[in-house]
Scaffold this motif. Sequence first.
Motif, PDB file in Angstrom:
ATOM      1  N   ARG A   1      39.438  48.731  48.475  1.00  0.00           N
ATOM      2  CA  ARG A   1      38.138  48.037  48.617  1.00  0.00           C
ATOM      3  C   ARG A   1      37.833  47.172  47.390  1.00  0.00           C
ATOM      4  O   ARG A   1      37.343  46.058  47.495  1.00  0.00           O
ATOM      5  N   LYS A   2      38.208  47.721  46.216  1.00  0.00           N
ATOM      6  CA  LYS A   2      37.909  46.995  44.976  1.00  0.00           C
ATOM      7  C   LYS A   2      38.704  45.669  44.910  1.00  0.00           C
ATOM      8  O   LYS A   2      38.184  44.655  44.482  1.00  0.00           O
ATOM      9  N   VAL A   3      39.953  45.701  45.364  1.00  0.00           N
ATOM     10  CA  VAL A   3      40.740  44.450  45.377  1.00  0.00           C
ATOM     11  C   VAL A   3      40.109  43.486  46.383  1.00  0.00           C
ATOM     12  O   VAL A   3      39.978  42.279  46.119  1.00  0.00           O
ATOM     13  N   GLN A   4      39.714  44.024  47.535  1.00  0.00           N
ATOM     14  CA  GLN A   4      39.142  43.149  48.568  1.00  0.00           C
ATOM     15  C   GLN A   4      37.823  42.520  48.101  1.00  0.00           C
ATOM     16  O   GLN A   4      37.551  41.354  48.386  1.00  0.00           O
ATOM     17  N   GLU A   5      37.046  43.294  47.334  1.00  0.00           N
ATOM     18  CA  GLU A   5      35.798  42.719  46.784  1.00  0.00           C
ATOM     19  C   GLU A   5      36.137  41.554  45.850  1.00  0.00           C
ATOM     20  O   GLU A   5      35.495  40.513  45.875  1.00  0.00           O
ATOM     21  N   GLU A   6      37.184  41.762  45.040  1.00  0.00           N
ATOM     22  CA  GLU A   6      37.584  40.688  44.110  1.00  0.00           C
ATOM     23  C   GLU A   6      38.049  39.462  44.896  1.00  0.00           C
ATOM     24  O   GLU A   6      37.689  38.319  44.569  1.00  0.00           O
ATOM     25  N   LEU A   7      38.864  39.707  45.924  1.00  0.00           N
ATOM     26  CA  LEU A   7      39.351  38.587  46.757  1.00  0.00           C
ATOM     27  C   LEU A   7      38.188  37.835  47.397  1.00  0.00           C
ATOM     28  O   LEU A   7      38.147  36.598  47.406  1.00  0.00           O
ATOM     29  N   ASP A   8      37.218  38.583  47.920  1.00  0.00           N
ATOM     30  CA  ASP A   8      36.083  37.930  48.596  1.00  0.00           C
ATOM     31  C   ASP A   8      35.253  37.125  47.591  1.00  0.00           C
ATOM     32  O   ASP A   8      34.732  36.065  47.912  1.00  0.00           O
ATOM     33  N   ARG A   9      35.145  37.660  46.382  1.00  0.00           N
ATOM     34  CA  ARG A   9      34.363  36.968  45.341  1.00  0.00           C
ATOM     35  C   ARG A   9      35.064  35.672  44.899  1.00  0.00           C
ATOM     36  O   ARG A   9      34.465  34.631  44.790  1.00  0.00           O
ATOM     37  N   VAL A  10      36.392  35.766  44.682  1.00  0.00           N
ATOM     38  CA  VAL A  10      37.110  34.623  44.102  1.00  0.00           C
ATOM     39  C   VAL A  10      37.535  33.613  45.179  1.00  0.00           C
ATOM     40  O   VAL A  10      37.386  32.410  45.012  1.00  0.00           O
ATOM     41  N   VAL A  11      38.060  34.124  46.283  1.00  0.00           N
ATOM     42  CA  VAL A  11      38.610  33.236  47.311  1.00  0.00           C
ATOM     43  C   VAL A  11      37.580  32.983  48.414  1.00  0.00           C
ATOM     44  O   VAL A  11      37.507  31.888  48.968  1.00  0.00           O
ATOM     45  N   GLY A  12      36.774  33.977  48.710  1.00  0.00           N
ATOM     46  CA  GLY A  12      35.821  33.882  49.815  1.00  0.00           C
ATOM     47  C   GLY A  12      36.517  34.232  51.119  1.00  0.00           C
ATOM     48  O   GLY A  12      37.687  34.641  51.120  1.00  0.00           O
ATOM     49  N   ARG A  13      35.771  34.043  52.216  1.00  0.00           N
ATOM     50  CA  ARG A  13      36.358  34.421  53.510  1.00  0.00           C
ATOM     51  C   ARG A  13      36.597  33.204  54.397  1.00  0.00           C
ATOM     52  O   ARG A  13      36.824  33.340  55.588  1.00  0.00           O
TER      53      ARG A  13
END
Length: 492
Positions: free
Chosen positions: A309-321
């Motif tokens: 989840r923590k990696v996915q939060e980072e991905l969503d923050r930096v890359v977005g969806r």
Amino acid sequence: AYKVSRRLRYKVPPGPRALPIVGNLYNIKPVLVRCFTEWSETYGPIFSVYLGSQLSVVVNSAALAKEVLKDNDVQLAYRNRTRQINKFSKNGSDLIWADYGPHYVKVRKLCTLELFSIKRLDALRPIREDEVTAMVASIFDHCTKPEDKGKAVVLRDYLGMMAFLHITRLTFGKRFIDSNGVIDEQGQELKYILNNAITLGTKKSAFAEFLPWFSFLFKEQNDALAAHDARANSFTKRIMEEHTLARQKTGNTKNHFVDALLTLQEEYQLSDDTVTGLLWDMISAGMDTATITAEWAVAELVRNPRVQRKVQEELDRVVGRDRVMTEADIASMPYLQCVTKECYRMHPPTPPMLPHKASTDVKIGGYDIPKGTTVSVNVWAIGRDPAVWKDPLEFRPERFQEEDVDMKGTDYRLLPFGSGRRICPGAQLAINLVTSVLGHMLHHFAWSPPSAEDIDMMEQPGTVTYMSKPLEAIPTPRLPAELYKRVAVGNV
Ligand code: HEM
């Protein structure tokens, strides 16, 4: 008499009892790293093991790794070539199996300055992104079929195909797959050659290498090797001819290794054997390693939903969806980088590394290492050593946020790529690829276990550490459907 006189002259490290002729081949356990780690608990961080009559020394601590890879780097930079490897590598005329010396220095320089330069790695990035997104697209196609929705996929099938296509494209400049996704005739031939090389290495005749009494098996082995060599050479020759023709026709030199080597052959005075050997080195070193690391990484993330989840939060923050990540995003995702590192710490794919051979007598850990001894560094044991890692069996990427530990050969606690003059030249390429694979996998999908049973985290027997049971996990898409398309590149 020779052995007795040697024993009296040298104080070699202690180790498990070796029998005449077979040495320790009778009591080595199939999962080599676990066996070596157990033995290091009994005999100490440096011990001797006999493969037939060949003395091998295994070191299992960061301090001893430094003695091997830094303090005695030059003296321990030879390779041990069995008869079979001698044949495969044409007496070490490639890079992996070359002894340290003028040939090695020349070829290594070529690798550093030309094949793995930052400029070339960058130029080859589109191939990596193409293959990673193609893999994501095929997982998506599978898991969104109504009959397969919610079912687990065998991840190794996808990772293996991605790694095969990536490394063969990088090396031979071709995607051996037709428009229907079927491997073409040349690709089938390549697959045959690669599988046959593995079969030859594991056949009973391969053991004759260590047991001279079984040398009657050499005839069978020689014939099989000659046939294999002929097929591999004819494959490589055809690829080289195709490339030379294409270059003459278009006047363009491409970035992949075959074109690079052919255009540099004269400048570096490389024999045909060396060019061929280097091409096959890249394939053999670069294929399984990426698959193994990525499979273990996803297994750890399925077992550790908090980290996932923590990696996915980072991905969503930096890359977005609303877009797909690229390698350029990795620099802005420190936690993802820590996850890759933690995986290399716990699951290095080639844990006893490639054995080094002593070109002269040396001393390691106060013991004598006679000339001709092979020396291996058990980086698996070092990565799990409680003396240097807090809670070493816990998958906790945060440890690398608390302390930045280099994994490219300067910190002897973390050596997935080795260190010193024989360090893996493909390290940065491998780090980029594996981090990109993980980023894409976690951005596009949430991964869950197929059952409540814990995942089997045992290694497969052998010198590389595949998971003993291929990982099965359930992917659930988490981005809009239009973001699951392959980002294909043209002629790189
Ligand atoms: C996860 C990926 C990889 C890991 C963990 C890895 C690890 C290693 C290790 C431990 C060695 C032996 C170092 C030593 O003998 O001290 C090595 C050597 C080597 N690797 Fe890698 N490798 C990886 C990927 C690659 C890739 C992608 C390539 C090329 C495309 C590559 C090419 C080589 C070559 C040519 C050598 C021989 C170097 C020499 O003997 O001087 N590796 N690698």
